[in-house]
Design an enzyme around this catalytic site. Structure first.
Site, mmCIF file in Angstrom:
data_model
loop_
_atom_site.group_PDB
_atom_site.id
_atom_site.type_symbol
_atom_site.label_atom_id
_atom_site.label_comp_id
_atom_site.label_asym_id
_atom_site.label_seq_id
_atom_site.Cartn_x
_atom_site.Cartn_y
_atom_site.Cartn_z
ATOM 1 N N GLU A 1 0.881 -1.173 0.000
ATOM 2 C CA GLU A 1 0.000 0.000 0.000
ATOM 3 C C GLU A 1 0.910 1.213 0.000
ATOM 4 O O GLU A 1 1.687 1.389 0.942
ATOM 5 C CB GLU A 1 -0.857 0.036 1.272
ATOM 6 C CG GLU A 1 -2.164 -0.666 1.149
ATOM 7 C CD GLU A 1 -3.043 -0.434 2.376
ATOM 8 O OE1 GLU A 1 -4.180 -0.887 2.326
ATOM 9 O OE2 GLU A 1 -2.598 0.182 3.367
ATOM 10 N N ASP B 1 -5.616 9.570 9.708
ATOM 11 C CA ASP B 1 -4.331 9.029 10.119
ATOM 12 C C ASP B 1 -3.902 9.554 11.476
ATOM 13 O O ASP B 1 -4.129 10.711 11.814
ATOM 14 C CB ASP B 1 -3.259 9.374 9.072
ATOM 15 C CG ASP B 1 -3.499 8.635 7.767
ATOM 16 O OD1 ASP B 1 -3.571 7.404 7.824
ATOM 17 O OD2 ASP B 1 -3.650 9.281 6.720
#
EC number: 4.2.1.20
Length: 267
Positions: A49, A60
Site C-alpha cells: 500500500e 491518520d
C-alpha cells in the site's frame, strides 16, 4: 486475473496469510521509497500500500500524518508517487501495489487522467479513505474501465447498510479497520474483529484484510487467525521519524521479517 486476485489465490493455495505493508511515498526522501519497497518485498511483504502524501490526512494518527509532512516537505506529490510505482515495476512485475490516499488530490487531477496514468505506471488498486461507497460509483466506473480494484474500508462502527454497499462494490480486498479511531492506535479487540470479519465473509468471497493497531508478532498472529491479510503501517513508518535513513530502513525490514515469521507460524 488481476495481480491482487492472483496473489491472494497463491497464498490461499499455500494456506498462508498476506502481509500488506503501508509506506508513505517520498518519506523521508523520494529516492528512498523504491529501494525500500524492493527490500520489504524481499523480506516477506505480499502486497504494497503506497500512501499518497496529503496535507490534511484526517484518518491518520500522528505517525502517518508526520510521514505525510516529511514527504510533502521533500517535494513529493501524487504524480511523483505514481512514477515511483513505475520505477518499482521495472524490477517487480508481480507484487500488487495499491494506492492509499484522500479524494482531493485525485479530483484535482481528474478521475480519468489519474486512473489511466496509475494503470500505465503499474498500479493495481486504489483506496480513497474519504470516499464512501455510496459516493464512489463514478470513480468505480473509471477504475473498472482500466481493470483496477477499488478497496473500501469497513470498521467496527459500520452499519449493515454500509457493509452491503461495500461487499457489492469491493474488489481486490476489503480493508477492515480493527479499531475505532485513527491509524496506529494502541488497543486491539481480537474477539470483536473475528466476529465482524466472519460476518463480512458470509456476504462476499473478496478477501478481508485487517489493519490499524498491528505492530508486533503477537498482534499480527492474532489477526492472521481471523483475516486473509494483515495490514501494517505505523510500525513500518515510525523508524523514519527519528533514525538515520539507513538505520530506519534496516529496522523496517527487520519488522517485516518478524511479522512474516509470525504469520507463517499459522500455516
Amino acid at each position: 486475473m488481476s495481480r491482487l486476485a492472483t496473489r491472494f489465490e497463491q497464498l490461499k493455495s499455500q494456506q498462508r496469510k498476506a502481509l500488506v505493508s503501508y509506506v508513505m511515498a517520498g518519506d523521508p526522501q523520494p529516492q528512498v521509497s523504491v529501494p525500500l519497497l524492493h527490500k520489504m518485498v524481499e523480506a516477506g511483504v505480499d502486497v504494497i500500500e503506497l500512501g499518497l502524501p496529503f496535507s490534511d490526512p484526517m484518518a491518520d494518527g500522528p505517525v502517518i500524518a508526520l510521514a505525510a509532512e516529511r514527504a510533502l516537505a521533500a517535494g513529493t506529490n501524487t504524480l511523483d508517487a505514481l512514477n515511483m510505482v513505475k520505477e518499482f515495476r521495472q524490477n517487480d512485475s508481480e507484487t500488487p501495489v495499491v494506492l492509499m490516499g484522500y479524494l482531493n488530490p485525485v479530483e484535482v487531477i481528474g478521475y480519468e487522467k489519474f486512473v489511466s496514468h496509475a494503470k500505465a505506471c503499474g498500479v493495481d488498486g486504489v483506496l480513497l479513505v474519504d470516499l464512501p461507497p455510496e459516493e464512489a460509483k463514478e470513480f468505480d466506473v473509471v477504475l473498472k474501465q482500466h481493470d483496477m480494484d477499488q478497496i473500501f474500508l469497513l470498521a467496527p462502527t459500520s452499519t449493515d447498510q454500509r457493509i452491503e454497499h461495500v461487499v457489492k462494490q469491493a474488489s481486490g480486498f476489503i480493508y477492515y479497520v480493527s479499531l475505532k479511531g485513527v491509524t496506529g492506535a494502541a488497543t486491539l479487540d481480537v474477539t470483536e474483529a473475528a466476529e465482524r470479519i466472519a460476518k463480512i465473509k458470509t456476504k462476499t468471497s473478496v478477501p478481508v484484510g485487517v489493519g490499524f493497531g498491528i505492530s508486533d508478532a503477537a498482534s499480527a498472529k492474532a489477526m492472521g487467525q481471523v483475516a486473509d491479510a494483515v495490514i501494517v503501517g505505523s510500525a513500518f513508518v515510525k523508524p523514519f521519524a527519528t533514525l538515520a535513513i539507513d538505520q530506519a530502513v534496516e529496522q523496517t525490514v527487520n519488522k517485516v521479517k518478524e511479522l512474516r515469521a509470525a504469520l507463517d507460524e499459522l500455516v
